[in-house]
Design an enzyme around this catalytic site. Structure first.
Site, PDB file in Angstrom:
ATOM      1  N   SER A   1       0.843  -1.198   0.000  1.00  0.00           N
ATOM      2  CA  SER A   1       0.000   0.000   0.000  1.00  0.00           C
ATOM      3  C   SER A   1       0.882   1.253   0.000  1.00  0.00           C
ATOM      4  O   SER A   1       1.817   1.331  -0.804  1.00  0.00           O
ATOM      5  CB  SER A   1      -0.931  -0.065   1.216  1.00  0.00           C
TER       6      SER A   1
ATOM      7  N   ASP B   1      -8.128  -5.353  -6.390  1.00  0.00           N
ATOM      8  CA  ASP B   1      -7.767  -4.333  -5.394  1.00  0.00           C
ATOM      9  C   ASP B   1      -7.840  -2.934  -6.005  1.00  0.00           C
ATOM     10  O   ASP B   1      -7.327  -2.696  -7.096  1.00  0.00           O
ATOM     11  CB  ASP B   1      -6.349  -4.637  -4.882  1.00  0.00           C
TER      12      ASP B   1
ATOM     13  N   HIS C   1      -7.515  -5.851  -0.558  1.00  0.00           N
ATOM     14  CA  HIS C   1      -6.310  -5.035  -0.398  1.00  0.00           C
ATOM     15  C   HIS C   1      -5.359  -5.602   0.664  1.00  0.00           C
ATOM     16  O   HIS C   1      -4.202  -5.199   0.724  1.00  0.00           O
ATOM     17  CB  HIS C   1      -6.708  -3.600  -0.024  1.00  0.00           C
TER      18      HIS C   1
END
Lengths: 520, 520
Positions: B309, B365, B420
């Protein structure tokens, strides 16, 4: 009347120790200032802001800034609450000898003039019974992926020890109670035909019967049998409560109670392992045995039945049956946040049989308004459906009315779950002085308990919400580093009513069917 | 080209071991039958049903019946998954000697022909780095009521041991990295003026620098320096990412990167204890030291930067700086679910400097589509706002594309968080064979890990969702029965950069200010 005066005489007056509530509430209501959103302006940037907001949910756990409030000087500014002195005190007021006034405290005069102000000895007894009711939640296996879902996590010999109640109240559990669950248990249970043999998909652990030990018996002036009923967990149990059908109970046809509650209390089935006899039969058999046992020893015996929410409803049905079955036995019900159970005739019969009921009710809690909230207040065309007035549900007995706003430790904003939580009830009982005063300054019960399963404590206390949880939900790492569910200790595996524990045999069943990701 | 052929020669071809995916997916998609609502019919009863539904939320935890699915025969019917044999295997494929091909695995040829099918040795390395990225979440203190919120829960000497990574990967943490947090920390922090002295309200732990040990160094053919960057936690960090402003990086003005990412990477302040130097300065100082140290010993050295991320975005900025600062050092980035970071010139400069980037991306995602999802695809009148094309964010390097639907262990319904989650990424990497094949049959990584912080596993596996949690959120019962937060062990209290640990002094600060409901 004479009785009531007499009580007042040997129960000394209670000083109003509460501090000014209004001032505290006013402080506590100050809200957090609105923080400007870092992104504003164009339409496009607003879209970006919305996206950012929804995406912030992606980002694992996020830090929620607690609301800003003023320090509550009298009680719980963090600094004073963190004080070692405060944290070193016991979590209960000291026990007092009540052997000479136990009948009044047990409700023989309907707690007349003991409730407002609340007598300290009664407060302590309410908390004792309330903690038994709370124990039925704390020990319950809620895990839908557990093969023991719906059972008690500990066996009856060590439940109090595991919950830190051993020694605290001076009782010992004699018997567990099971009831037909009417739960739609997880579907995978159906895949393995005989899984019902290990634990039951038909039954739920619903509470326990306990008995006072020698020391407590001396203190409270009689041998006290306690029945604690667990409240509802599964929605299907609750839906069952809403069948909107009163049905007759007892010898005549006048007294009627809500069908759903009555069904949980009386259902049984030969095809189950834990509900071959109903909850009613299980509990009455044990209570009758205990009453006989101690009466034959020449002791005075009382029965106190407690429960929260649905548990409070079951307590009332239990009391009705006990009063019918064992005349002359002093029977009290201490219920917390319980819904209405039956009609006026049911209430009147309970009165006539001498059952004493103390309903502890939080003003903001919705559940005590049920089923009445639907059938008394809520429905406009009530008569069209029911036709007659004896369908009206009614409450029974005396009421101890609590107010969330009396406690400076609690958030006062609407909180369906928090207002109904048994720990909220116990906290408010502990702090209750009288209707016109505010929270007791010398309340000792651990405030942190309130947040066990909800988010009711003001942020200054820095107690996490819903903190009552198992490490990694019970998963442990095995020698190979894999996360697995360990087998429950054999002695904590539920054993069917009437059968002898045979841990070895149970182990074998578990093993051969590979019910769990067991790794030893 | 010649290089790529050569690699193919000494990396043997991979058999396609996946089984037929479609069949499994078809099975997995069978839905639970719709259960009739027990109450239906009249308008009034519908109101009762709605009320019942909302009231079911009152009833503590409730049992959610898992969806019914067919057993997935090839993988994970509960019986076979519960099998001891399966649970007794290690959670990783065995390590293989890659000292003679480490440059290819490290990406010197942009992983050409190593990704589809995925070479087993590369898969194992991706998982190693991915678990370092995951460790930055597992060790992070998320508790907003903790005085150490935003720090690492363990000191650098024992973090790997605490997370079960010691011995597994053969690395040792040398240094922690902190960055300005831009977090609106809980408001109560402001009440105590000097609370910043104990831990910091300005800084967050953002990851670590680690180094391969002797054994791992022999296996992988060089001394490997790893930098693992933590992803976003607090929304405010994320908002910062959305300032929609590219800013120049590097010597020329061509290469531009997203302002928010760059700001986290480079911000510092004299007024903080942990960010007197920026994350950039901290990490580059340590990497430079390590490179010098091992080069002087005549060793080959590599730098591998990883993150999930936001952590993946920081990894790229870190790589850019390292390539500028230390020419000739083999530098790779392995990022997971990372958003776009900069413009085309930024990408081109990274290429020219020889930085290799492998972006692991789950097709479902959303985060890897950012900020592009706003600025490339989403915005119709893009030019009106930006004017020029070098504002377009672009991705860098090679891509390993994963598909949630390839795994029969995973639920496939929309799940923003689950898609995610880094653990989902690691699971899918472990099972990935090639784009046209389905999940690897001999994948060994513990499937239970996927549900650590989300609800992605099919119910048959009976792994609770979001199970990674502390017992009672860290509260413990003191000798008096009160629930309190214990002090963190002195050696795990964060110590400012550059200062010597002085546990005694820190203890005193904590003690005198009573920051916690401390009871010893």
């Amino acid at each position: 009347m004479a009785m009531s005066t007499m009580i007042h005489n040997h129960l000394p007056a209670i000083p109003h120790t509460g501090v000014n509530r209004n001032k505290l509430v006013a402080r506590a209501h100050q809200e957090a200032p609105v923080v400007d959103h870092p992104i504003n302006g164009t339409k496009a940037s607003k879209r970006a802001a919305r996206l950012a907001e929804s995406l912030s949910n992606l980002l694992h756990l996020h830090v929620e800034p607690p609301q800003r409030r003023e320090v509550m000087k009298h009680y719980s500014s963090w600094d004073s609450f963190g004080d070692d002195e405060k944290h070193s005190t016991p979590t209960m007021s000291p026990k007092q000898m009540i052997s000479d006034k136990w009948r009044e405290i047990h409700g023989c005069t309907d707690w007349d003039s003991l409730l407002d102000p609340l007598h300290p000895c009664l407060r302590r007894e309410i908390l004792k019974y309330g903690e038994f009711a709370q124990a039925t939640y704390d020990a319950f296996d809620f895990d839908p992926f557990s093969e023991y879902c719906g059972s008690c996590r500990f066996n009856s010999n060590k439940i109090f020890e595991k919950l830190g109640l051993d020694g605290k109240h001076g009782y010992k559990v004699c018997k567990y109670i099971y009831a037909m669950s009417h739960i739609d248990m997880p579907q995978w249970l159906n895949r393995t035909v005989h899984l019902g043999d290990t634990w039951s998909r038909d039954s739920n652990w619903m509470g326990f019967v306990a008995i006072s030990d020698e020391e407590e018996t001396r203190r409270i002036g009689r041998r006290d049998i306690v029945v604690a009923w667990r409240g509802t967990v599964a929605p299907s149990e609750w839906y069952e409560d809403f069948q909107r059908k009163l049905e007759p109970i007892g010898p005549g046809d006048d007294a009627k109670v809500e069908h759903g509650f009555h069904s949980i209390y009386t259902s049984k089935s030969e095809h189950t392992r834990y509900s071959k006899s109903s909850a009613s039969e299980q509990v009455m058999k044990e209570v009758t045995r205990l009453v006989k046992l101690y009466k034959e020893k020449g002791e005075e015996v009382s029965l106190t039945i407690t429960g929260h929410s649905l548990g409070g409803a079951l307590a009332l049905l239990n009391a009705y049956e006990a009063a019918t079955t064992i005349p002359g036995l002093p029977i009290s019900v201490i219920s917390f946040g319980a819904p209405r159970v039956g009609n006026i005739a049911f209430r009147d019969q309970l009165h006539q049989m001498g059952v004493k009921t103390l309903r502890v009710v939080v003003k903001q809690d919705l559940v005590p308004k049920m089923p009445g909230v639907v059938f008394n207040e809520g429905l406009q065309k009530f008569d069209e459906i029911t036709g007659t007035l004896d369908w009206v549900y009614t409450h029974v007995g005396a009421e101890l009315r609590l107010d969330v706003r009396s406690s400076p430790y609690l958030k006062h904003g609407f909180n369906l779950l928090g207002f109904h939580s048994q720990e909220t009830y116990l906290h408010l009982v502990d702090g209750f002085v009288c209707q016109s005063s505010s929270f007791r300054e010398d309340a000792r019960r651990d405030v942190a308990l309130v947040n066990k399963a909800c988010d009711m404590l003001v942020d200054e206390l820095r107690i996490p919400h819903c903190w009552y949880q198992m490490e990694n939900k019970g998963l442990v790492r095995n020698a190979h580093g894999r996360w697995v569910k360990p087998k429950r200790e054999a002695e904590d595996v539920p054993v069917p009513v009437g059968s002898q524990p045979n841990f070895h045999a149970l182990d074998k069943i578990v093993e051969s069917r590979r019910l769990q990701p067991v790794y030893v």
